[in-house]
Design a protein around this motif. Sequence first.
Motif, PDB file in Angstrom:
ATOM      1  N   ASP A 122      -4.626  13.797  36.884  1.00 25.98           N
ATOM      2  CA  ASP A 122      -4.269  12.909  37.983  1.00 25.98           C
ATOM      3  C   ASP A 122      -2.902  12.293  37.719  1.00 25.98           C
ATOM      4  OD1 ASP A 122      -6.431  13.279  39.540  1.00 25.98           O
ATOM      5  OD2 ASP A 122      -7.455  11.424  39.022  1.00 25.98           O
ATOM      6  N   LEU A 123      -2.251  11.866  38.800  1.00 30.49           N
ATOM      7  CA  LEU A 123      -0.940  11.242  38.654  1.00 30.49           C
ATOM      8  C   LEU A 123      -1.015   9.983  37.797  1.00 30.49           C
ATOM      9  CD1 LEU A 123       0.396  11.638  42.300  1.00 30.49           C
ATOM     10  CD2 LEU A 123       1.045  12.969  40.288  1.00 30.49           C
ATOM     11  N   SER A 124      -2.080   9.209  37.962  1.00 28.34           N
ATOM     12  CA  SER A 124      -2.219   7.988  37.155  1.00 28.34           C
ATOM     13  C   SER A 124      -2.385   8.332  35.681  1.00 28.34           C
ATOM     14  CB  SER A 124      -3.416   7.166  37.643  1.00 28.34           C
ATOM     15  OG  SER A 124      -4.612   7.923  37.584  1.00 28.34           O
ATOM     16  N   THR A 125      -3.141   9.404  35.387  1.00 23.89           N
ATOM     17  CA  THR A 125      -3.311   9.830  33.999  1.00 23.89           C
ATOM     18  C   THR A 125      -1.989  10.325  33.427  1.00 23.89           C
ATOM     19  OG1 THR A 125      -5.593  10.467  34.495  1.00 23.89           O
ATOM     20  CG2 THR A 125      -4.628  11.331  32.467  1.00 23.89           C
ATOM     21  N   GLN A 126      -1.234  11.067  34.236  1.00 27.20           N
ATOM     22  CA  GLN A 126       0.070  11.535  33.778  1.00 27.20           C
ATOM     23  C   GLN A 126       0.975  10.369  33.424  1.00 27.20           C
ATOM     24  OE1 GLN A 126       1.970  14.476  36.322  1.00 27.20           O
ATOM     25  NE2 GLN A 126      -0.014  15.188  37.043  1.00 27.20           N
ATOM     26  N   ARG A 127       0.942   9.323  34.232  1.00 27.14           N
ATOM     27  CA  ARG A 127       1.789   8.164  33.942  1.00 27.14           C
ATOM     28  C   ARG A 127       1.355   7.486  32.650  1.00 27.14           C
ATOM     29  NH1 ARG A 127       4.298   4.007  38.084  1.00 27.14           N
ATOM     30  NH2 ARG A 127       5.827   5.675  37.925  1.00 27.14           N
ATOM     31  N   ASN A 128       0.051   7.322  32.456  1.00 28.45           N
ATOM     32  CA  ASN A 128      -0.440   6.688  31.226  1.00 28.45           C
ATOM     33  C   ASN A 128      -0.091   7.518  30.003  1.00 28.45           C
ATOM     34  OD1 ASN A 128      -1.533   4.576  32.702  1.00 28.45           O
ATOM     35  ND2 ASN A 128      -3.543   5.528  32.872  1.00 28.45           N
ATOM     36  N   TYR A 129      -0.261   8.834  30.122  1.00 26.28           N
ATOM     37  CA  TYR A 129       0.060   9.706  28.996  1.00 26.28           C
ATOM     38  C   TYR A 129       1.560   9.701  28.708  1.00 26.28           C
ATOM     39  CZ  TYR A 129      -4.649  11.728  28.766  1.00 26.28           C
ATOM     40  OH  TYR A 129      -5.993  11.923  28.582  1.00 26.28           O
ATOM     41  N   GLY A 130       2.364   9.626  29.760  1.00 24.83           N
ATOM     42  CA  GLY A 130       3.807   9.546  29.558  1.00 24.83           C
ATOM     43  C   GLY A 130       4.202   8.263  28.856  1.00 24.83           C
ATOM     44  N   SER A 131       3.522   7.161  29.190  1.00 22.58           N
ATOM     45  CA  SER A 131       3.780   5.897  28.514  1.00 22.58           C
ATOM     46  C   SER A 131       3.430   5.981  27.034  1.00 22.58           C
ATOM     47  CB  SER A 131       2.974   4.776  29.189  1.00 22.58           C
ATOM     48  OG  SER A 131       3.127   3.552  28.504  1.00 22.58           O
ATOM     49  N   ALA A 132       2.316   6.661  26.719  1.00 22.82           N
ATOM     50  CA  ALA A 132       1.908   6.828  25.320  1.00 22.82           C
ATOM     51  C   ALA A 132       2.949   7.629  24.548  1.00 22.82           C
ATOM     52  CB  ALA A 132       0.549   7.526  25.256  1.00 22.82           C
ATOM     53  N   CYS A 133       3.443   8.693  25.167  1.00 29.11           N
ATOM     54  CA  CYS A 133       4.445   9.529  24.510  1.00 29.11           C
ATOM     55  C   CYS A 133       5.731   8.751  24.264  1.00 29.11           C
ATOM     56  CB  CYS A 133       4.711  10.771  25.362  1.00 29.11           C
ATOM     57  SG  CYS A 133       5.740  12.005  24.556  1.00 29.11           S
ATOM     58  N   ASN A 134       6.150   7.948  25.257  1.00 37.75           N
ATOM     59  CA  ASN A 134       7.357   7.137  25.077  1.00 37.75           C
ATOM     60  C   ASN A 134       7.198   6.126  23.957  1.00 37.75           C
ATOM     61  OD1 ASN A 134       8.684   8.459  27.154  1.00 37.75           O
ATOM     62  ND2 ASN A 134       8.060   6.984  28.717  1.00 37.75           N
ATOM     63  N   SER A 135       5.998   5.544  23.852  1.00 41.96           N
ATOM     64  CA  SER A 135       5.748   4.583  22.769  1.00 41.96           C
ATOM     65  C   SER A 135       5.835   5.263  21.405  1.00 41.96           C
ATOM     66  CB  SER A 135       4.371   3.939  22.941  1.00 41.96           C
ATOM     67  OG  SER A 135       4.318   3.164  24.111  1.00 41.96           O
ATOM     68  N   TYR A 136       5.285   6.474  21.321  1.00 42.11           N
ATOM     69  CA  TYR A 136       5.337   7.212  20.058  1.00 42.11           C
ATOM     70  C   TYR A 136       6.770   7.577  19.687  1.00 42.11           C
ATOM     71  CZ  TYR A 136       4.802  11.004  16.691  1.00 42.11           C
ATOM     72  OH  TYR A 136       4.912  11.794  15.577  1.00 42.11           O
ATOM     73  N   LEU A 137       7.537   8.057  20.652  1.00 45.08           N
ATOM     74  CA  LEU A 137       8.927   8.436  20.379  1.00 45.08           C
ATOM     75  C   LEU A 137       9.753   7.225  19.956  1.00 45.08           C
ATOM     76  CD1 LEU A 137       9.550  10.975  23.295  1.00 45.08           C
ATOM     77  CD2 LEU A 137       9.090  11.480  20.886  1.00 45.08           C
ATOM     78  N   ALA A 138       9.502   6.076  20.587  1.00 43.71           N
ATOM     79  CA  ALA A 138      10.212   4.859  20.178  1.00 43.71           C
ATOM     80  C   ALA A 138       9.809   4.447  18.767  1.00 43.71           C
ATOM     81  CB  ALA A 138       9.913   3.732  21.175  1.00 43.71           C
ATOM     82  N   PHE A 139       8.522   4.624  18.435  1.00 45.30           N
ATOM     83  CA  PHE A 139       8.035   4.256  17.100  1.00 45.30           C
ATOM     84  C   PHE A 139       8.703   5.097  16.012  1.00 45.30           C
ATOM     85  CE2 PHE A 139       5.075   5.487  13.694  1.00 45.30           C
ATOM     86  CZ  PHE A 139       4.884   4.256  13.081  1.00 45.30           C
ATOM     87  N   VAL A 140       8.718   6.420  16.175  1.00 45.51           N
ATOM     88  CA  VAL A 140       9.298   7.268  15.135  1.00 45.51           C
ATOM     89  C   VAL A 140      10.812   7.066  15.039  1.00 45.51           C
ATOM     90  CG1 VAL A 140       7.445   8.983  15.263  1.00 45.51           C
ATOM     91  CG2 VAL A 140       9.473   9.251  16.709  1.00 45.51           C
ATOM     92  N   ARG A 141      11.450   6.797  16.170  1.00 49.10           N
ATOM     93  CA  ARG A 141      12.892   6.569  16.147  1.00 49.10           C
ATOM     94  C   ARG A 141      13.218   5.254  15.420  1.00 49.10           C
ATOM     95  NH1 ARG A 141      13.581   6.826  21.123  1.00 49.10           N
ATOM     96  NH2 ARG A 141      13.574   4.600  21.628  1.00 49.10           N
ATOM     97  N   ASN A 142      12.468   4.199  15.718  1.00 52.06           N
ATOM     98  CA  ASN A 142      12.747   2.889  15.113  1.00 52.06           C
ATOM     99  C   ASN A 142      12.408   2.842  13.624  1.00 52.06           C
ATOM    100  OD1 ASN A 142      13.606   1.946  17.588  1.00 52.06           O
ATOM    101  ND2 ASN A 142      11.608   1.070  18.131  1.00 52.06           N
ATOM    102  N   HIS A 143      11.456   3.686  13.204  1.00 54.25           N
ATOM    103  CA  HIS A 143      11.033   3.668  11.799  1.00 54.25           C
ATOM    104  C   HIS A 143      11.647   4.812  10.985  1.00 54.25           C
ATOM    105  CE1 HIS A 143       7.979   1.036  13.621  1.00 54.25           C
ATOM    106  NE2 HIS A 143       7.805   0.526  12.409  1.00 54.25           N
ATOM    107  N   GLY A 144      12.428   5.640  11.625  1.00 54.42           N
ATOM    108  CA  GLY A 144      13.087   6.717  10.906  1.00 54.42           C
ATOM    109  C   GLY A 144      12.182   7.850  10.478  1.00 54.42           C
ATOM    110  N   PHE A 145      11.062   8.059  11.219  1.00 53.24           N
ATOM    111  CA  PHE A 145      10.156   9.153  10.905  1.00 53.24           C
ATOM    112  C   PHE A 145      10.558  10.400  11.701  1.00 53.24           C
ATOM    113  CE2 PHE A 145       6.827   5.687  10.192  1.00 53.24           C
ATOM    114  CZ  PHE A 145       7.062   5.658   8.819  1.00 53.24           C
ATOM    115  N   PRO A 146      10.221  11.596  11.207  1.00 52.81           N
ATOM    116  CA  PRO A 146      10.424  12.804  12.022  1.00 52.81           C
ATOM    117  C   PRO A 146       9.486  12.782  13.229  1.00 52.81           C
ATOM    118  CG  PRO A 146       9.220  13.327  10.013  1.00 52.81           C
ATOM    119  CD  PRO A 146       9.686  11.907   9.867  1.00 52.81           C
ATOM    120  N   VAL A 147       9.884  13.469  14.287  1.00 51.97           N
ATOM    121  CA  VAL A 147       9.098  13.460  15.523  1.00 51.97           C
ATOM    122  C   VAL A 147       7.771  14.191  15.346  1.00 51.97           C
ATOM    123  CG1 VAL A 147       9.061  14.205  17.942  1.00 51.97           C
ATOM    124  CG2 VAL A 147      11.168  13.295  16.944  1.00 51.97           C
ATOM    125  N   GLU A 148       7.702  15.173  14.478  1.00 54.77           N
ATOM    126  CA  GLU A 148       6.484  15.961  14.309  1.00 54.77           C
ATOM    127  C   GLU A 148       5.295  15.052  13.995  1.00 54.77           C
ATOM    128  OE1 GLU A 148       4.665  19.728  11.765  1.00 54.77           O
ATOM    129  OE2 GLU A 148       6.692  19.004  11.386  1.00 54.77           O
TER     130      GLU A 148
END
Length: 336
Positions: free
Chosen positions: A34-60
Amino acid sequence: MNFSPFPARQPLRLPWPLEKLVRERAIAITHALDLSTQRNYGSACNSYLAFVRNHGFPVEPTPDTLSFFVVYMCHQISPRSVSTYLSGLVSQLQPFFPDVKAARHSRIVRQTLQGCHKMLAQPTKCKRVLTTSDVQLVLRHYESSSQHDDLLFLTLFLTGFFALMRLGELVFSDDHFVRDWKKITRRSSVHFQNNSYEFILPAHKADRLFDSSKVLVCGDKFSFPTLLHFHRYLSSRGSRDTLFPLASPLWLTSSGSVPTRAFFIRRLKQFFPSDIAGQSLRAGGATMLADLGVSPHIIQAAGHWSSEAFRIYIRKNPFLLHNLIFAQSPSPTVAS
């Protein structure tokens, strides 16, 4: 390979180029959520990418990285939401990192999440369920009104309560991005019976394949004039069918638009405090049926619950659980 001796009656189907196969598959995968699920999942992915970037971890997403992400996010948001975030990460990152699902279910990630639940989880606060007295209060206020939007709200209110419907099945989301016209109930699907009315719900939260469901509203069996007010909404002077005879959606405001959640909640708050919300309709209808002695499997079918979701709902709603356990009255016939 064994071939049938009988020739197949197949039309001539031209092969697609690889580019079109890839494109059409990508479109199909996109529509799996669903579109709402896609938005929630996209938010989760953005949070993860911000976390690894801010902490200097690899994206994997390795087990170590995911466990660090879990403990960090559980100190920012509810651990229950972090569980949903992990599901979103698997969905979003698996095309790029095939091992992300195994990492998510690794022992260190599971135990980190479990420990955060024990340390940081807060009790779930359920909204108060609506009672039949609450329904009477709204009925008395609007029963003599001839304003179109008043009749619309009253009909939505009664339909949601007696058909155990989610508010999102009756109105549009306030978020334009997640609005889905394929889920809008059509005026042409309405049929009347002696003391009830019914319509087709094209899709709902538990309907993954858009099989549609028939919704039967029979509040008159419980001495509530649901059919009368539905007729008023459709056919009285200045009604839906008079103002918009050619419009497809069943539920329309006086401006010709599909009602939104804000439209409904704004009017609901004129009668009840903040402990009443959209889910109070569904919970109230289920509690009324349980109080009448209706068996749980009938309530489950009437409310279009998946089995697991219904068990969770009962455990978190003490009023419904109490009524299901102690109701002794014979079960009336309730159709879903």
